[in-house]
Design a protein around this motif. Structure first.
Motif, PDB file in Angstrom:
ATOM      1  N   HIS A 121       0.717  -1.212  -0.112  1.00 17.64           N
ATOM      2  CA  HIS A 121       0.017   0.107  -0.096  1.00 17.64           C
ATOM      3  C   HIS A 121       0.883   1.271  -0.095  1.00 17.64           C
ATOM      4  CE1 HIS A 121      -3.057  -2.512   0.614  1.00 17.64           C
ATOM      5  NE2 HIS A 121      -3.026  -3.066   1.750  1.00 17.64           N
ATOM      6  N   ARG A 122       2.105   1.166   0.136  1.00 15.90           N
ATOM      7  CA  ARG A 122       3.036   2.323   0.029  1.00 15.90           C
ATOM      8  C   ARG A 122       3.273   2.482  -1.541  1.00 15.90           C
ATOM      9  NH1 ARG A 122       7.450   1.605   5.013  1.00 15.90           N
ATOM     10  NH2 ARG A 122       5.639   1.286   6.659  1.00 15.90           N
ATOM     11  N   GLY A 123       3.814   3.967  -1.565  1.00 19.60           N
ATOM     12  CA  GLY A 123       4.087   4.390  -3.153  1.00 19.60           C
ATOM     13  C   GLY A 123       5.506   3.811  -3.398  1.00 19.60           C
ATOM     14  N   ALA A 124       5.966   4.430  -4.505  1.00 24.49           N
ATOM     15  CA  ALA A 124       7.051   3.978  -4.868  1.00 24.49           C
ATOM     16  C   ALA A 124       8.609   4.219  -3.907  1.00 24.49           C
ATOM     17  CB  ALA A 124       7.696   4.775  -6.041  1.00 24.49           C
ATOM     18  N   PRO A 125       9.381   3.513  -3.942  1.00 25.81           N
ATOM     19  CA  PRO A 125      10.543   4.050  -2.868  1.00 25.81           C
ATOM     20  C   PRO A 125      11.215   5.020  -3.317  1.00 25.81           C
ATOM     21  CG  PRO A 125      11.312   2.324  -4.593  1.00 25.81           C
ATOM     22  CD  PRO A 125       9.821   2.393  -4.822  1.00 25.81           C
ATOM     23  N   PRO A 126      12.234   5.767  -2.362  1.00 25.54           N
ATOM     24  CA  PRO A 126      12.879   6.991  -2.687  1.00 25.54           C
ATOM     25  C   PRO A 126      13.712   6.766  -3.864  1.00 25.54           C
ATOM     26  CG  PRO A 126      13.092   6.463  -0.367  1.00 25.54           C
ATOM     27  CD  PRO A 126      12.264   5.282  -0.929  1.00 25.54           C
ATOM     28  N   PRO A 127      14.422   7.893  -4.385  1.00 21.85           N
ATOM     29  CA  PRO A 127      15.140   7.764  -5.365  1.00 21.85           C
ATOM     30  C   PRO A 127      16.216   6.880  -5.326  1.00 21.85           C
ATOM     31  CG  PRO A 127      14.569   9.990  -5.079  1.00 21.85           C
ATOM     32  CD  PRO A 127      14.073   9.350  -3.950  1.00 21.85           C
ATOM     33  N   ALA A 128      17.268   6.209  -6.109  1.00 19.06           N
ATOM     34  CA  ALA A 128      17.985   5.144  -6.082  1.00 19.06           C
ATOM     35  C   ALA A 128      19.146   5.814  -5.415  1.00 19.06           C
ATOM     36  CB  ALA A 128      18.257   4.534  -7.383  1.00 19.06           C
ATOM     37  N   ARG A 129      19.531   5.219  -4.368  1.00 17.77           N
ATOM     38  CA  ARG A 129      21.011   5.643  -3.935  1.00 17.77           C
ATOM     39  C   ARG A 129      21.487   4.120  -3.215  1.00 17.77           C
ATOM     40  NH1 ARG A 129      20.521   8.291   0.897  1.00 17.77           N
ATOM     41  NH2 ARG A 129      22.918   8.642   0.735  1.00 17.77           N
ATOM     42  N   LEU A 130      22.739   3.745  -3.705  1.00 18.70           N
ATOM     43  CA  LEU A 130      23.219   2.475  -3.581  1.00 18.70           C
ATOM     44  C   LEU A 130      23.312   2.229  -1.902  1.00 18.70           C
ATOM     45  CD1 LEU A 130      24.303  -0.255  -4.473  1.00 18.70           C
ATOM     46  CD2 LEU A 130      26.457   0.905  -4.781  1.00 18.70           C
ATOM     47  N   GLU A 131      23.773   3.132  -1.157  1.00 14.31           N
ATOM     48  CA  GLU A 131      23.896   2.864   0.193  1.00 14.31           C
ATOM     49  C   GLU A 131      22.853   2.789   0.937  1.00 14.31           C
ATOM     50  OE1 GLU A 131      26.949   4.693   3.879  1.00 14.31           O
ATOM     51  OE2 GLU A 131      27.100   5.484   1.778  1.00 14.31           O
ATOM     52  N   ALA A 132      21.876   3.795   0.659  1.00 16.38           N
ATOM     53  CA  ALA A 132      20.546   3.515   1.217  1.00 16.38           C
ATOM     54  C   ALA A 132      19.772   2.335   0.764  1.00 16.38           C
ATOM     55  CB  ALA A 132      19.633   4.794   1.055  1.00 16.38           C
ATOM     56  N   ASP A 133      19.806   1.932  -0.280  1.00 18.89           N
ATOM     57  CA  ASP A 133      19.192   0.721  -0.884  1.00 18.89           C
ATOM     58  C   ASP A 133      19.770  -0.598  -0.354  1.00 18.89           C
ATOM     59  OD1 ASP A 133      17.236   2.389  -2.324  1.00 18.89           O
ATOM     60  OD2 ASP A 133      18.332   1.982  -4.248  1.00 18.89           O
ATOM     61  N   CYS A 134      20.933  -0.472  -0.348  1.00 13.66           N
ATOM     62  CA  CYS A 134      21.724  -1.697   0.575  1.00 13.66           C
ATOM     63  C   CYS A 134      21.187  -1.872   1.933  1.00 13.66           C
ATOM     64  CB  CYS A 134      23.166  -1.690   0.346  1.00 13.66           C
ATOM     65  SG  CYS A 134      23.644  -2.110  -1.351  1.00 13.66           S
ATOM     66  N   ARG A 135      21.361  -0.498   2.607  1.00 10.92           N
ATOM     67  CA  ARG A 135      21.095  -0.477   4.227  1.00 10.92           C
ATOM     68  C   ARG A 135      19.671  -1.041   4.213  1.00 10.92           C
ATOM     69  NH1 ARG A 135      22.957   4.093   5.040  1.00 10.92           N
ATOM     70  NH2 ARG A 135      20.924   5.212   4.856  1.00 10.92           N
ATOM     71  N   TRP A 136      18.659  -0.506   3.393  1.00  6.52           N
ATOM     72  CA  TRP A 136      17.311  -0.762   3.633  1.00  6.52           C
ATOM     73  C   TRP A 136      17.020  -2.387   3.388  1.00  6.52           C
ATOM     74  CZ3 TRP A 136      13.282  -3.217   0.776  1.00  6.52           C
ATOM     75  CH2 TRP A 136      11.803  -2.770   1.466  1.00  6.52           C
ATOM     76  N   LEU A 137      17.731  -3.019   2.215  1.00 10.99           N
ATOM     77  CA  LEU A 137      17.670  -4.577   1.948  1.00 10.99           C
ATOM     78  C   LEU A 137      18.035  -5.221   3.423  1.00 10.99           C
ATOM     79  CD1 LEU A 137      18.522  -4.598  -1.737  1.00 10.99           C
ATOM     80  CD2 LEU A 137      16.260  -5.200  -0.598  1.00 10.99           C
ATOM     81  N   ALA A 138      19.299  -4.759   3.834  1.00 16.99           N
ATOM     82  CA  ALA A 138      19.708  -5.434   5.089  1.00 16.99           C
ATOM     83  C   ALA A 138      18.873  -5.546   6.046  1.00 16.99           C
ATOM     84  CB  ALA A 138      21.191  -4.899   5.283  1.00 16.99           C
ATOM     85  N   GLN A 139      18.232  -4.365   6.268  1.00 17.47           N
ATOM     86  CA  GLN A 139      17.248  -4.175   7.603  1.00 17.47           C
ATOM     87  C   GLN A 139      16.010  -5.079   7.335  1.00 17.47           C
ATOM     88  OE1 GLN A 139      16.529   0.020   7.542  1.00 17.47           O
ATOM     89  NE2 GLN A 139      18.419   0.381   9.054  1.00 17.47           N
ATOM     90  N   GLU A 140      15.687  -5.326   6.111  1.00 20.71           N
ATOM     91  CA  GLU A 140      14.583  -6.381   5.742  1.00 20.71           C
ATOM     92  C   GLU A 140      14.933  -7.694   5.580  1.00 20.71           C
ATOM     93  OE1 GLU A 140      11.399  -5.413   5.847  1.00 20.71           O
ATOM     94  OE2 GLU A 140      11.789  -3.305   6.012  1.00 20.71           O
ATOM     95  N   LEU A 141      16.053  -8.179   5.897  1.00 17.53           N
ATOM     96  CA  LEU A 141      16.479  -9.337   5.684  1.00 17.53           C
ATOM     97  C   LEU A 141      15.687 -10.513   6.438  1.00 17.53           C
ATOM     98  CD1 LEU A 141      20.449  -9.747   5.440  1.00 17.53           C
ATOM     99  CD2 LEU A 141      18.529 -10.232   3.582  1.00 17.53           C
ATOM    100  N   ASP A 142      15.350 -10.306   7.609  1.00 19.34           N
ATOM    101  CA  ASP A 142      14.564 -11.216   8.386  1.00 19.34           C
ATOM    102  C   ASP A 142      13.079 -11.558   7.370  1.00 19.34           C
ATOM    103  OD1 ASP A 142      16.237 -11.599  10.261  1.00 19.34           O
ATOM    104  OD2 ASP A 142      15.172 -10.335  11.715  1.00 19.34           O
ATOM    105  N   TRP A 143      12.465 -10.663   7.033  1.00 20.73           N
ATOM    106  CA  TRP A 143      11.185 -10.785   6.134  1.00 20.73           C
ATOM    107  C   TRP A 143      11.583 -11.541   4.801  1.00 20.73           C
ATOM    108  CZ3 TRP A 143       9.556  -9.612   1.577  1.00 20.73           C
ATOM    109  CH2 TRP A 143       8.204  -9.821   1.335  1.00 20.73           C
ATOM    110  N   ILE A 144      12.636 -11.052   4.368  1.00 15.80           N
ATOM    111  CA  ILE A 144      12.955 -11.553   2.951  1.00 15.80           C
ATOM    112  C   ILE A 144      13.399 -13.000   3.023  1.00 15.80           C
ATOM    113  CG2 ILE A 144      15.204 -11.496   1.260  1.00 15.80           C
ATOM    114  CD1 ILE A 144      15.133  -8.348   1.715  1.00 15.80           C
TER     115      ILE A 144
END
Length: 205
Positions: free
Chosen positions: A95-118
C-alpha cells in the motif's frame, strides 16, 4: 522446515543462516566496493558514460576487457540494487508508494534491515543473494580484492545419533579460529583441533 535455495541445506526460510549472513555482509560491503571501483575507472574519451581502467599495462593495447568494465560501475550496481528494493517493497508494503530515488548505500542498508522478512517470506531471496554475490565479485575483480575462500579442514566427528557420526565437511575462512559444522552445529575451538585431526576418516587424507 524448508531447504536453502543456494545449497539445499535445511533452513527455516529461503536461505540457510550461512547464506543469510553472507548476503547481509555483501549488502553492507557493496557501497564501499563500488566507491573504490569508481576510483579505479575514469571516463573514456570515445563517448559519454563509458569507462576505462586507470591502472593498465604499458603498451598500445590494454589487456583489460573493456566491455566487461562497461558493466561494472556504480550506476549499474545502483540500478540493480534499487530494482530489488522496489520489488521487496512492492510485496512487503503493497500500500506504500514508490521507494525514494535510487542511492546504493541507502538501498543496501534498507535491504539488510529487511533480511528477516526476505529470508522468511520472499520467494526470490535466492536470486537476490546470487545477484548481490555477482555484483560483489565483479567489483572485487576490478579493485583486486577477491573474497577469501573457505579452507577445507576435514569432516565433522560429532555423534548425531547412536553410533552415527555427522561426517559433514568443515571449512573456515582464513583467520577464523572457531570451527562450526554447518550441518549439526557442533563448535570446535583450538583446544579441539588435535582431537578433530585424530578422528578423521582414513580416506579423508
Amino acid at each position: 522446515m524448508s531447504t536453502c535455495e543456494l545449497c539445499d541445506r535445511a533452513a527455516s526460510g529461503y536461505l540457510c543462516n550461512r547464506h543469510r549472513e553472507q548476503l547481509a555482509a555483501r549488502l553492507l560491503e557493496l557501497p564501499a566496493l563500488y566507491r573504490e571501483v569508481g576510483e579505479c575507472l575514469v571516463p573514456r574519451r570515445s563517448g559519454w558514460g563509458e569507462i576505462v581502467a586507470t591502472k593498465s599495462a604499458a603498451g598500445p593495447r590494454s589487456p583489460i576487457n573493456e566491455d566487461v568494465l562497461d558493466t561494472v560501475h556504480l550506476g549499474r550496481a545502483t540500478e540493480v540494487i534499487h530494482s530489488w528494493r522496489a520489488d521487496v517493497r512492492r510485496l512487503r508494503w503493497p500500500h506504500r508508494g514508490a521507494p525514494p530515488p535510487a542511492r546504493l548505500e541507502a538501498d543496501c542498508r534498507w535491504l539488510a534491515q529487511e533480511l528477516d522478512w526476505i529470508v522468511a517470506q520472499y520467494p526470490a531471496a535466492g536470486d537476490l543473494a546470487r545477484e548481490v554475490a555477482e555484483l560483489n565479485g565483479q567489483a572485487r575483480s576490478i579493485v583486486g580484492d577477491p573474497e577469501p575462500q573457505p579452507q577445507r579442514i576435514g569432516a565433522c566427528v560429532a555423534l548425531v545419533g547412536e553410533g552415527v557420526v555427522c561426517g559433514a565437511v568443515i571449512s573456515r575462512l582464513p583467520g577464523e579460529t572457531r570451527l562450526i559444522c554447518r550441518w549439526c552445529g557442533t563448535v570446535y575451538g583450538p583446544e579441539d583441533y588435535l582431537m578433530l585431526h585424530h578422528f578423521q576418516p582414513a580416506d579423508s587424507a
